[in-house]
Design a protein around this motif. Structure first.
Motif, PDB file in Angstrom:
ATOM      1  N   PRO A 419       0.835  -1.216   0.000  1.00 58.89           N
ATOM      2  CA  PRO A 419       0.000   0.000   0.000  1.00 58.89           C
ATOM      3  C   PRO A 419       0.866   1.260   0.000  1.00 58.89           C
ATOM      4  CG  PRO A 419      -0.724  -1.561   1.677  1.00 58.89           C
ATOM      5  CD  PRO A 419       0.588  -2.060   1.176  1.00 58.89           C
ATOM      6  N   THR A 421       2.065   5.017   0.913  1.00 57.65           N
ATOM      7  CA  THR A 421       2.006   5.884   2.096  1.00 57.65           C
ATOM      8  C   THR A 421       0.978   6.972   1.833  1.00 57.65           C
ATOM      9  OG1 THR A 421       3.780   7.254   1.216  1.00 57.65           O
ATOM     10  CG2 THR A 421       4.419   5.436   2.669  1.00 57.65           C
ATOM     11  N   ALA A 422       0.483   7.573   2.908  1.00 58.27           N
ATOM     12  CA  ALA A 422      -0.590   8.564   2.781  1.00 58.27           C
ATOM     13  C   ALA A 422      -0.181   9.725   1.883  1.00 58.27           C
ATOM     14  CB  ALA A 422      -0.989   9.065   4.168  1.00 58.27           C
ATOM     15  N   GLU A 423       1.068  10.205   2.056  1.00 59.44           N
ATOM     16  CA  GLU A 423       1.517  11.358   1.266  1.00 59.44           C
ATOM     17  C   GLU A 423       1.588  11.001  -0.227  1.00 59.44           C
ATOM     18  OE1 GLU A 423       3.000  11.546   5.413  1.00 59.44           O
ATOM     19  OE2 GLU A 423       3.142  10.069   3.790  1.00 59.44           O
ATOM     20  N   PHE A 425      -0.025   8.552  -1.760  1.00 62.51           N
ATOM     21  CA  PHE A 425      -1.345   8.234  -2.290  1.00 62.51           C
ATOM     22  C   PHE A 425      -2.143   9.505  -2.583  1.00 62.51           C
ATOM     23  CE2 PHE A 425      -5.693   6.239  -1.832  1.00 62.51           C
ATOM     24  CZ  PHE A 425      -5.591   5.499  -3.001  1.00 62.51           C
ATOM     25  N   LYS A 426      -1.959  10.526  -1.748  1.00 63.30           N
ATOM     26  CA  LYS A 426      -2.655  11.798  -1.968  1.00 63.30           C
ATOM     27  C   LYS A 426      -2.196  12.432  -3.278  1.00 63.30           C
ATOM     28  CE  LYS A 426      -3.645  16.220   0.290  1.00 63.30           C
ATOM     29  NZ  LYS A 426      -3.383  17.061   1.483  1.00 63.30           N
ATOM     30  N   LYS A 427      -0.875  12.417  -3.506  1.00 62.50           N
ATOM     31  CA  LYS A 427      -0.351  12.962  -4.761  1.00 62.50           C
ATOM     32  C   LYS A 427      -0.781  12.111  -5.958  1.00 62.50           C
ATOM     33  CE  LYS A 427       2.171  16.544  -3.478  1.00 62.50           C
ATOM     34  NZ  LYS A 427       1.926  17.912  -4.035  1.00 62.50           N
ATOM     35  N   TYR A 428      -0.842  10.806  -5.732  1.00 65.30           N
ATOM     36  CA  TYR A 428      -1.209   9.879  -6.807  1.00 65.30           C
ATOM     37  C   TYR A 428      -2.624  10.147  -7.303  1.00 65.30           C
ATOM     38  CZ  TYR A 428      -1.996   5.410  -9.215  1.00 65.30           C
ATOM     39  OH  TYR A 428      -2.291   4.444 -10.145  1.00 65.30           O
ATOM     40  N   TYR A 441       4.139   5.371  -8.120  1.00 61.71           N
ATOM     41  CA  TYR A 441       3.950   3.999  -7.627  1.00 61.71           C
ATOM     42  C   TYR A 441       5.244   3.203  -7.692  1.00 61.71           C
ATOM     43  CZ  TYR A 441       3.068   2.182 -12.447  1.00 61.71           C
ATOM     44  OH  TYR A 441       3.155   1.818 -13.753  1.00 61.71           O
ATOM     45  N   ASN A 444       7.249   4.185  -4.422  1.00 61.00           N
ATOM     46  CA  ASN A 444       6.504   3.991  -3.177  1.00 61.00           C
ATOM     47  C   ASN A 444       7.453   3.520  -2.061  1.00 61.00           C
ATOM     48  OD1 ASN A 444       4.720   3.287  -1.160  1.00 61.00           O
ATOM     49  ND2 ASN A 444       3.881   1.525  -2.255  1.00 61.00           N
ATOM     50  N   ASN A 446       6.986   2.107   0.802  1.00 65.46           N
ATOM     51  CA  ASN A 446       6.656   0.778   1.328  1.00 65.46           C
ATOM     52  C   ASN A 446       7.182  -0.329   0.419  1.00 65.46           C
ATOM     53  OD1 ASN A 446       5.381   1.736   3.608  1.00 65.46           O
ATOM     54  ND2 ASN A 446       3.358   1.806   2.655  1.00 65.46           N
TER      55      ASN A 446
END
Length: 457
Positions: A419, A421-423, A425-428, A441, A444, A446
């Motif tokens: 998954p 990270t929050a930062e 994913f927000k930009k994505y 991606y 990422n 993670n």
């Protein structure tokens, strides 16, 4: 199938024999549509002259209706030529393709044996198979099949054989017009993509390379099979061979080069690969550092004189990169451009962008191109471009079969979801970052931590 010499009627006949159900008209129409134009025209370099040849004269007449092809044609100058020489073609016996014949024969034999076995079981009897088959019985020891190996379809010393029942029509084209003719024949123009073949035995203009495989070198069965697709009719076909990682792509390419015995241009993706390929040539063949030239940003070795063949190992970027170059790089690149290469080996061919490869093709002059890769897949869906820039896929090995036979290591494939990270994913999800989604991606955090854990585990 067409690229290795199988004809439309043969494909449908064998498919009908092996199919459990009757072939539908849609399948017939699909096969005929796929094979209607492909493989019908070949660009052959024979005795230092370029020819367009086809088994159907009507196709050559159709090509000559195009201005580019008609202007590129070299008319015969022999005395006593007929007045209608412009419409006449050179007619010769067609070459017999051993690989295509072996594929057809094997399929027919297997189907015939299955039918005989099924008939014997149904009759309650137990009759022996015809004496024409040399296959060992299933209950025999495994060593029995090793003692009488099946005949190889790749013969490094074999000479071309001619089929007395088939003819080829051809006409000569000017060497300087070859690229223009190839472009005109592509789909979207005339629609008859040319298959390139190199009659290396009759090439007297380019010097021979004194290369031979060492006695300890052993070609595996699947490597022999891939090479038989390339040299099935005694000429060198341009195309792509797909083998899994660790299956010996380098040795396959080196074996092809040792068969052609002309100058070799090997293109790699990095300077590390250049050193590896140079080491592989010295490991498997009798070549030494005198015949191998490396051309990278760190290493720029001198070419031998033009009357001596050599092996040049370099990267795609060193050949195609523009911009300002050092004096030494310009000199070595000029020598590379000034040579005629018998065979061009393209490592990891799937990663080459079409624009870069077109530039490489324009800069270098190679009579035969062999692409090597483990994964003939691209995210931009431009793999089809390689079909026309290099040639068709000649052979693809099934990695499960190679793993079962012990040629490559057992592989366990596991999918690990990481998954974002929050930062990230927000930009994505933001619309203004749509162009950078692939970078996000891939980078990422993670995913990086999961890879680090697996490497340290």
């Amino acid at each position: 199938a067409v690229s290795v010499g199988l004809e439309t009627a043969t494909i449908l006949s064998v498919l009908a024999r092996l199919s459990k159900t009757q072939l539908s008209s849609e399948i017939h129409a699909f096969v005929e549509a796929c094979t209607a134009n492909y493989g019908k025209v070949k660009l052959v370099l024979q005795r230092n002259r370029f020819f367009l040849e086809s088994p159907e004269p009507r196709i050559l007449k159709e090509l000559l209706k195009d201005d580019v092809v008609r202007k590129a044609r070299v008319l015969p100058t022999a005395s006593g030529a007929a007045a209608g020489a412009a419409d006449a073609f050179t007619v010769t016996k067609a070459l017999r393709d051993k690989a295509a014949a072996a594929v057809t024969l094997a399929a027919i034999e297997e189907n015939f044996e299955a039918e005989v076995t099924a008939g014997n079981d149904g009759a309650g009897g137990r009759a022996a198979l015809p004496t024409t088959t040399n296959r060992p019985a299933a209950q025999e020891e495994p060593t029995a099949s090793v003692s009488v190996p099946p005949p190889s379809t790749f013969d490094a010393t074999g000479v071309p054989e001619y089929d007395p029942h088939r003819e080829m029509s051809s006409f000569e084209i000017a060497p300087e017009q070859v690229e223009h003719v190839k472009q005109r024949c592509l789909p979207g123009n005339l629609g008859y993509p040319t298959l390139e073949e190199y009659d290396f035995r009759n090439d007297t203009r380019n010097p021979d390379l004194d290369i031979a495989l060492k006695p300890m070198t052993r070609i595996r069965p699947y490597q022999e099979k891939s090479l038989s697709k390339m040299f099935g009719n005694g000429r060198a076909r341009s195309g792509i061979i797909v083998l899994p990682c660790g299956a010996g792509k380098s040795l396959t390419g080196i074996a092809a080069a040792s068969r052609v015995r002309k100058s070799v241009l090997c293109l790699c993706t990095s300077s590390v690969s250049v050193d590896q390929w140079a080491a592989q040539f010295k490991l498997w063949t009798n070549l030494t550092d005198r015949e191998i030239v490396r051309f990278t940003s760190q290493t720029k070795e001198e070419f031998p004189p033009n009357d001596r063949a050599c092996v040049c190992v370099t990267t795609y970027n060193m050949v195609s990169a523009g911009g300002k170059r050092s004096e030494e790089s310009r000199r070595v690149l000029a020598q590379l451009q000034g040579r005629e290469w018998g065979i061009m080996l393209l490592d990891e061919v799937h990663v080459v962008p079409a624009a870069m490869f077109r530039k490489v093709i324009g800069i270098t002059k190679a009579h035969c191109k062999l692409g090597l890769t483990a994964t003939l897949v691209r995210e931009d869906e431009k793999v089809e471009h390689l079909n026309f820039l290099i040639g068709p896929k000649l052979y693809e090995a099934n990695w499960l079969d190679l793993q079962r036979d012990g040629h490559i290591a057992n592989v366990q494939c596991v999918e690990v979801w990481c998954p974002m990270t929050a930062e990230f994913f927000k930009k994505y999800l933001s619309r203004d970052q749509a162009a950078k989604r692939q970078v996000l991606y891939c980078m990422n955090p993670n995913k990086f931590m999961a890879c680090q854990y697996l490497m340290q585990f």
